[in-house]
Scaffold this motif. Sequence first.
Motif, PDB file in Angstrom:
ATOM      1  N   THR A 448       0.844  -1.200   0.000  1.00 43.16           N
ATOM      2  CA  THR A 448       0.000   0.000   0.000  1.00 43.16           C
ATOM      3  C   THR A 448       0.875   1.244   0.000  1.00 43.16           C
ATOM      4  OG1 THR A 448      -1.768  -1.150   1.191  1.00 43.16           O
ATOM      5  CG2 THR A 448      -1.789   1.259   1.256  1.00 43.16           C
ATOM      6  N   THR A 449       0.553   2.187  -0.858  1.00 39.83           N
ATOM      7  CA  THR A 449       1.324   3.441  -0.939  1.00 39.83           C
ATOM      8  C   THR A 449       0.529   4.643  -0.449  1.00 39.83           C
ATOM      9  OG1 THR A 449       0.600   3.746  -3.242  1.00 39.83           O
ATOM     10  CG2 THR A 449       2.697   2.595  -2.880  1.00 39.83           C
ATOM     11  N   GLN A 450      -0.814   4.509  -0.428  1.00 42.75           N
ATOM     12  CA  GLN A 450      -1.658   5.614   0.028  1.00 42.75           C
ATOM     13  C   GLN A 450      -2.822   5.077   0.843  1.00 42.75           C
ATOM     14  OE1 GLN A 450      -3.074   8.638  -2.578  1.00 42.75           O
ATOM     15  NE2 GLN A 450      -1.184   8.803  -3.772  1.00 42.75           N
ATOM     16  N   VAL A 451      -3.191   5.798   1.871  1.00 40.84           N
ATOM     17  CA  VAL A 451      -4.394   5.483   2.644  1.00 40.84           C
ATOM     18  C   VAL A 451      -5.162   6.777   2.857  1.00 40.84           C
ATOM     19  CG1 VAL A 451      -3.301   3.546   3.844  1.00 40.84           C
ATOM     20  CG2 VAL A 451      -3.298   5.809   4.900  1.00 40.84           C
ATOM     21  N   LEU A 452      -6.446   6.646   3.083  1.00 41.60           N
ATOM     22  CA  LEU A 452      -7.244   7.809   3.441  1.00 41.60           C
ATOM     23  C   LEU A 452      -7.658   7.656   4.895  1.00 41.60           C
ATOM     24  CD1 LEU A 452      -9.742   9.806   1.431  1.00 41.60           C
ATOM     25  CD2 LEU A 452     -10.503   8.978   3.656  1.00 41.60           C
ATOM     26  N   LEU A 453      -7.415   8.675   5.680  1.00 42.19           N
ATOM     27  CA  LEU A 453      -7.732   8.664   7.111  1.00 42.19           C
ATOM     28  C   LEU A 453      -8.975   9.520   7.330  1.00 42.19           C
ATOM     29  CD1 LEU A 453      -6.710   7.757   9.952  1.00 42.19           C
ATOM     30  CD2 LEU A 453      -5.563   9.962  10.103  1.00 42.19           C
ATOM     31  N   ARG A 454     -10.052   8.884   7.764  1.00 41.87           N
ATOM     32  CA  ARG A 454     -11.289   9.644   7.974  1.00 41.87           C
ATOM     33  C   ARG A 454     -11.991   9.139   9.223  1.00 41.87           C
ATOM     34  NH1 ARG A 454     -13.506  13.060   9.560  1.00 41.87           N
ATOM     35  NH2 ARG A 454     -15.720  13.502   9.280  1.00 41.87           N
ATOM     36  N   GLY A 455     -12.295  10.083  10.099  1.00 36.89           N
ATOM     37  CA  GLY A 455     -12.971   9.759  11.338  1.00 36.89           C
ATOM     38  C   GLY A 455     -12.491  10.685  12.429  1.00 36.89           C
ATOM     39  N   LYS A 456     -12.969  10.448  13.622  1.00 40.45           N
ATOM     40  CA  LYS A 456     -12.568  11.271  14.750  1.00 40.45           C
ATOM     41  C   LYS A 456     -11.075  11.104  15.000  1.00 40.45           C
ATOM     42  CE  LYS A 456     -13.852  12.231  19.533  1.00 40.45           C
ATOM     43  NZ  LYS A 456     -14.725  11.821  20.671  1.00 40.45           N
ATOM     44  N   VAL A 475      -0.683   9.743   3.557  1.00 37.24           N
ATOM     45  CA  VAL A 475      -1.926   9.747   4.339  1.00 37.24           C
ATOM     46  C   VAL A 475      -2.772  10.912   3.863  1.00 37.24           C
ATOM     47  CG1 VAL A 475      -2.947   9.931   6.629  1.00 37.24           C
ATOM     48  CG2 VAL A 475      -0.779   8.709   6.323  1.00 37.24           C
ATOM     49  N   ALA A 476      -3.929  10.617   3.302  1.00 39.45           N
ATOM     50  CA  ALA A 476      -4.816  11.657   2.793  1.00 39.45           C
ATOM     51  C   ALA A 476      -5.956  11.900   3.766  1.00 39.45           C
ATOM     52  CB  ALA A 476      -5.377  11.246   1.430  1.00 39.45           C
ATOM     53  N   THR A 477      -6.383  13.149   3.847  1.00 39.48           N
ATOM     54  CA  THR A 477      -7.550  13.513   4.651  1.00 39.48           C
ATOM     55  C   THR A 477      -8.556  14.227   3.764  1.00 39.48           C
ATOM     56  OG1 THR A 477      -6.607  15.638   5.313  1.00 39.48           O
ATOM     57  CG2 THR A 477      -6.145  13.747   6.737  1.00 39.48           C
ATOM     58  N   VAL A 484      -4.846  20.160   9.144  1.00 42.81           N
ATOM     59  CA  VAL A 484      -4.110  21.131   9.969  1.00 42.81           C
ATOM     60  C   VAL A 484      -3.712  20.521  11.301  1.00 42.81           C
ATOM     61  CG1 VAL A 484      -4.293  23.332  11.194  1.00 42.81           C
ATOM     62  CG2 VAL A 484      -5.187  23.114   8.856  1.00 42.81           C
ATOM     63  N   ARG A 485      -4.639  19.805  11.917  1.00 38.95           N
ATOM     64  CA  ARG A 485      -4.335  19.200  13.217  1.00 38.95           C
ATOM     65  C   ARG A 485      -3.241  18.151  13.098  1.00 38.95           C
ATOM     66  NH1 ARG A 485      -8.471  16.004  17.363  1.00 38.95           N
ATOM     67  NH2 ARG A 485      -6.878  15.526  18.936  1.00 38.95           N
ATOM     68  N   LEU A 486      -3.332  17.306  12.095  1.00 36.84           N
ATOM     69  CA  LEU A 486      -2.306  16.275  11.902  1.00 36.84           C
ATOM     70  C   LEU A 486      -0.963  16.902  11.547  1.00 36.84           C
ATOM     71  CD1 LEU A 486      -4.359  13.597   9.926  1.00 36.84           C
ATOM     72  CD2 LEU A 486      -3.524  13.411  12.274  1.00 36.84           C
ATOM     73  N   ILE A 501      -1.496  14.683   2.925  1.00 34.87           N
ATOM     74  CA  ILE A 501      -2.126  15.441   1.845  1.00 34.87           C
ATOM     75  C   ILE A 501      -3.627  15.569   2.082  1.00 34.87           C
ATOM     76  CG2 ILE A 501      -0.405  14.747   0.128  1.00 34.87           C
ATOM     77  CD1 ILE A 501      -2.370  12.637  -0.867  1.00 34.87           C
ATOM     78  N   ILE A 502      -4.233  16.557   1.423  1.00 31.94           N
ATOM     79  CA  ILE A 502      -5.685  16.700   1.399  1.00 31.94           C
ATOM     80  C   ILE A 502      -6.184  16.116   0.084  1.00 31.94           C
ATOM     81  CG2 ILE A 502      -7.619  18.304   1.359  1.00 31.94           C
ATOM     82  CD1 ILE A 502      -6.093  20.179   3.099  1.00 31.94           C
ATOM     83  N   GLU A 503      -7.190  15.258   0.163  1.00 34.57           N
ATOM     84  CA  GLU A 503      -7.683  14.564  -1.027  1.00 34.57           C
ATOM     85  C   GLU A 503      -9.200  14.691  -1.091  1.00 34.57           C
ATOM     86  OE1 GLU A 503      -7.827  13.232  -4.260  1.00 34.57           O
ATOM     87  OE2 GLU A 503      -5.916  12.389  -3.613  1.00 34.57           O
ATOM     88  N   LYS A 504      -9.694  15.309  -2.149  1.00 37.70           N
ATOM     89  CA  LYS A 504     -11.131  15.473  -2.330  1.00 37.70           C
ATOM     90  C   LYS A 504     -11.738  14.391  -3.233  1.00 37.70           C
ATOM     91  CE  LYS A 504     -11.700  19.270   0.088  1.00 37.70           C
ATOM     92  NZ  LYS A 504     -12.568  19.292   1.280  1.00 37.70           N
ATOM     93  N   SER A 505     -10.918  13.832  -4.100  1.00 38.00           N
ATOM     94  CA  SER A 505     -11.432  12.853  -5.060  1.00 38.00           C
ATOM     95  C   SER A 505     -11.607  11.459  -4.477  1.00 38.00           C
ATOM     96  CB  SER A 505     -10.503  12.777  -6.273  1.00 38.00           C
ATOM     97  OG  SER A 505      -9.187  12.406  -5.865  1.00 38.00           O
ATOM     98  N   CYS A 506     -10.941  11.195  -3.357  1.00 39.31           N
ATOM     99  CA  CYS A 506     -11.089   9.914  -2.647  1.00 39.31           C
ATOM    100  C   CYS A 506     -10.775   8.710  -3.540  1.00 39.31           C
ATOM    101  CB  CYS A 506     -12.491   9.764  -2.063  1.00 39.31           C
ATOM    102  SG  CYS A 506     -13.030  11.122  -1.016  1.00 39.31           S
ATOM    103  N   THR A 507      -9.614   8.695  -4.139  1.00 36.78           N
ATOM    104  CA  THR A 507      -9.232   7.596  -5.027  1.00 36.78           C
ATOM    105  C   THR A 507      -8.588   6.433  -4.277  1.00 36.78           C
ATOM    106  OG1 THR A 507      -7.095   8.677  -5.438  1.00 36.78           O
ATOM    107  CG2 THR A 507      -8.899   9.174  -6.968  1.00 36.78           C
ATOM    108  N   GLN A 508      -8.216   6.653  -3.038  1.00 33.27           N
ATOM    109  CA  GLN A 508      -7.559   5.597  -2.253  1.00 33.27           C
ATOM    110  C   GLN A 508      -8.530   4.441  -1.999  1.00 33.27           C
ATOM    111  OE1 GLN A 508      -7.630   8.788  -1.383  1.00 33.27           O
ATOM    112  NE2 GLN A 508      -5.517   9.446  -1.694  1.00 33.27           N
TER     113      GLN A 508
END
Length: 628
Positions: A448-456, A475-477, A484-486, A501-508
């Motif tokens: 794995t080269t990219q993950v998306l981190l979403r949640g509290k 790590v995309a958010t 900013v917090r991370l 990184i910030i990712e809006k397209s959610c390709t992960q």
Amino acid sequence: MASTPGILSDWPWKPLGTFKYLLLAPFVIRSWYGMLVKDESERDVTAFLILPFLLWRMLHNQIWITLSRHRTAKGNARIFHKGIEFDQVDREANWDDQILFNGLLYYLANWTFSGASRIPLWRTDGVIMAMLIHAGPVEFLYYWLHRALHHHFLYSRYHSHHHSSIVTEPITSVIHPFAEHVSYFVLFAIPMLTSVFTNTASIITIFGYVTYIDFMNNMGHCNFEIVPKWLFSIFPPLKYFMYTPSFHSLHHTQFRTNYSLFMPFYDYIYGTIDKNSDQLHDSALKRQEETPDVVHLTHLTTPKSIYHLRLGFSSLASKPYQPKWYLFFMWPLTAFSMILTWICGRTFIVEENRLDKLKLQTWAIPKYNFQYSLQSQKLSINRMIEKAILDADKKGVKVLSLGLMNQGEELNIYGGLYVSKHPKLKVKVVDGSSLAVAVVLNSIPKGTTQVLLRGKLTKVACALAFKLCHQGIKVATMHKDDYVRLKNLLDRSATKLTNLIIEKSCTQKIWLVGDELTQKEQLHAPKGTLFIPYSQFPPKRYRKDCSYHCTPAMLIPSCVENVHSCEDWLPRRVMSAWRIAGIVHNLERWSEHECNYTMKDIDKVWHSTLQHGFQSLNALNSDKEQDE
């Protein structure tokens, strides 16, 4: 089943599954119709009361199950110190078949025999007759029937099924092949049918006698001693007319002694009394409550979760938690349990396990998920958790791990609130974050080269982002606030910052998700996405074209004993990372707390956990795939 099952071993309605209860429907409808619609002269109260009585029998048995499991978890007055496993729970899951079978026969007798319908509430002569017949013919015939069932021919075909449970639970008393139950019913029907044929039957005689049988059966198999020694001191002959749980427990361990039903009289006459009966009775009564080495502190989740606890319905507790539609009809009992937990308001023991010589217990806070989100409940919950920690410290518990919402950042700063308030605590408070991070990291597919981190953004989430960025995984958010917090948590290393990184397209296709993941966000995930929770609660599954990993957890070693219930929604013999963290903390004899914002060396914790026999669920799934 028995070792070599004989004829009529299976229940006739086994293929019906849960639909077996429909067999009672015609009888229930007829009896209730007659009671509610017909004239008073034609009403049969006896037939009307059969269904409530069957429900009472089920409730009576369940009370014994809950009481027995609670007492054996505490350890005081426990008779046989060995655990039960899932195979016994599965084997004993059909304990209600006996009640269904009896109910059908009660209705048939009510229709067939004139003396079994419209009977009075009480008749003294009928009650006395039933008592004398039971003490005489029934006890005598049962003794010789029981000895016959231990002959190798009948034992291998029938009675060995019952003796498969060496460590007994109350419901073990009714776990027999169908043919054996037929013989028992014929035997126990003697006092009832005698009263029917002599027109001395009464509701108290019939229902009271069956309740007595249920009570004595449950007591004899409960695996903790309940009969006080002074009872036999006051009236010594009583030991010939009343058995004890320890008396019958010896029958399940020695097999060739203590054959009597409820009155040991015939064992003394025919020389089959176990010489250790009195000694075991004394030693069981003197056994004190055990002090665990490790305590895991959890809480109730939903109002219906009470049924899924080890103290609840054994068949539900032995499977991962899933909402059951039929529990809706039990709302009066559910409401009563909620009121009871509110009135009592004390932490209670859920279960007890052993890992070699290590004694483990699980305690539960009588609060529900929704209460943890209420500001008005925060103080009450904190007081309960604090008291549990202080009680554990007083008892000499070495480690206490915080499970589910008992370690919230807003609630108690991951347990740090209690440690700072009580700096002299000997018990080590563990929030398990380091192992949870390690489990999630080892759940991410290799390559794995990219993950998306979403949640509290909890302590676990931030640590995951830090470790992944350090390993060169991007790590995309989805939200700027999270980014900013991370970013502020990462050091100023250019390499780490570029991996966030910030990712809006959610390709992960690998998503690490927490409690605040929404349905809308899940729908934005590409097809084939793997959702890996880092929270203690699993996300709702809105996508059928995606896969969901379970919450951070591991398979426990085979040497862990007395595991016969599932931890919340986890599979069998799987424990949450937060619970395992406390066990490993004790095994490694680590001397510091793991709470607040501190975290142990993640790699060290992971390797230590593997060395103690815990296995990754990824390895377990791989083994299953190879077997298939």
